[in-house]
Design an enzyme around this catalytic site. Structure first.
Site, PDB file in Angstrom:
ATOM      1  CE  LYS A 187      -3.100   1.867   3.726  1.00  0.00           C
ATOM      2  NZ  LYS A 187      -2.904   3.233   3.699  1.00  0.00           N
TER       3      LYS A 187
HETATM    4  P1  FBP Z   1      -6.286   7.483   4.313  1.00  0.00           P
HETATM    5  O1  FBP Z   1      -6.964   6.830   3.134  1.00  0.00           O
HETATM    6  O2  FBP Z   1      -7.256   8.214   5.171  1.00  0.00           O
HETATM    7  O3  FBP Z   1      -5.122   8.335   3.845  1.00  0.00           O
HETATM    8  O4  FBP Z   1      -5.700   6.307   5.197  1.00  0.00           O
HETATM    9  C1  FBP Z   1      -4.486   5.686   4.895  1.00  0.00           C
HETATM   10  C2  FBP Z   1      -3.545   5.750   6.074  1.00  0.00           C
HETATM   11  O5  FBP Z   1      -2.335   5.101   5.827  1.00  0.00           O
HETATM   12  C3  FBP Z   1      -4.136   5.205   7.346  1.00  0.00           C
HETATM   13  O6  FBP Z   1      -3.991   3.821   7.402  1.00  0.00           O
HETATM   14  C4  FBP Z   1      -3.395   5.968   8.394  1.00  0.00           C
HETATM   15  O7  FBP Z   1      -4.106   6.162   9.563  1.00  0.00           O
HETATM   16  C5  FBP Z   1      -3.163   7.282   7.734  1.00  0.00           C
HETATM   17  O8  FBP Z   1      -3.245   7.095   6.348  1.00  0.00           O
HETATM   18  C6  FBP Z   1      -1.811   7.812   8.085  1.00  0.00           C
HETATM   19  O9  FBP Z   1      -1.579   8.996   7.399  1.00  0.00           O
HETATM   20  P2  FBP Z   1      -0.272   9.821   7.677  1.00  0.00           P
HETATM   21  O10 FBP Z   1       0.825   8.842   7.945  1.00  0.00           O
HETATM   22  O11 FBP Z   1      -0.068  10.617   6.435  1.00  0.00           O
HETATM   23  O12 FBP Z   1      -0.546  10.678   8.861  1.00  0.00           O
END
Ligand code: FBP
Length: 274
Positions: A187
């Site tokens: 991912k």
């Molecule tokens: P989103 O689709 O809301 O971006 O979620 C993906 C994710 O990786 C979540 O699993 C995690 O909580 C968040 O984004 C972390 O975002 P960041 O590391 O940018 O704060």
């Protein structure tokens, strides 16, 4: 001669097929209560059971939760949505220096005990803490091999020296490295165009899913990115805010599923949101 499969290799394949039924997947990410805090949820979705029920109704392919949330919400997802347990995490409350690593917040055994289909763990590729994150990931990967548990790497390039973490060379480096250390699924960040995301997919010998990112102003914009991910050879999306920050989360997931699984046009998918 027919290749011999190990018992745990079969387990990984069986579980992976429960998530990527046609080789593609739309996964709801909901670890934001740890990563960002409750401010990320709109009022009606502060109760995690509400959003889980909404995405289950849309037929989402899997849901990624931290251990505690999976435990508290099991009646909402059990026998409805395959579970992916995120075993690393951090809060945004920490001082800046601590933001470049995640800690172990659950084990692969916890995921087995919960009846999960996969485990997810972050590596901030290129971070000052990459060394310890890689050691942690290697241990998680080793346990996954024992239990036949597929391992998703949140392959996030990140570090104080990185000016553009969405740069294609950096993203594809992280995705490739993740596959090389044993991730079964990746991912990672959107690189800004179909052409560059294709470069990520081509360099990565396991399925690549796009990480959702902040909510787009209009749902259409997220669907357009999803379409480009699929055109580039991506295998789907792991999405949080673009789903649970919208009241019509069921319809939003249905629209994303239509693009991912049916190769629908944006206009066709948008009809589900009307
Ligand atoms: P989103 O689709 O809301 O971006 O979620 C993906 C994710 O990786 C979540 O699993 C995690 O909580 C968040 O984004 C972390 O975002 P960041 O590391 O940018 O704060």
């Amino acid at each position: 001669m027919k290749p011999v499969s190990t018992v745990s290799g079969v387990g990984k394949n069986v579980r992976l097929r429960r998530i990527l039924k046609d080789g593609k997947a739309v996964v709801l990410a909901m670890d934001h209560g740890i990563e960002h805090g409750p401010k990320d949820f709109i009022e009606p979705h502060l109760d995690p059971n509400v959003i889980i029920d909404k995405v289950a109704k849309a037929g989402v392919d899997a849901i990624m939760l931290p251990r505690g949330l999976a435990r508290l919400t099991w009646e909402s997802w059990a026998n409805r949505i395959p579970l992916i347990v995120k075993v690393t995490g951090k809060t945004s409350l920490r001082p800046k220096e601590g933001q470049y690593t995640q800690n172990l917040i659950a084990t692969v055994e916890d995921a087995v005990a919960l009846g999960a289909e996969a485990v997810a763990a972050t590596v901030y590729w290129g971070s000052p803490e990459e060394e310890s994150m890689l050691e942690q990931f290697t241990e998680i990967a080793a346990s996954c091999e024992v239990y036949g548990m597929p391992l998703l790497n949140l392959a996030y390039p990140r570090g104080p020296h990185m000016t553009n973490q969405n740069d294609v060379e950096i993203v594809r480096y992280a995705a490739r490295a993740a596959a090389e250390v044993g991730a079964d699924l990746i991912k990672t960040y959107w690189t800004g165009s179909e052409e560059t995301f294709r470069m990520v997919v081509k360099a990565t010998p396991v399925p690549v899913l796009m990480s959702g990112g902040a909510k787009t102003e209009e749902p259409r914009q997220f669907l357009e990115v999803t379409k480009q991910v699929m055109n580039a050879g991506g295998k789907g999306v792991v999405v949080g805010r673009n789903v649970f920050q919208r009241e019509n989360a069921t319809e939003m997931v249905k629209a994303i599923m239509k693009v991912v699984h049916e190769d629908a046009s944006i206009d066709e998918a948008m009809k589900l949101l009307k």
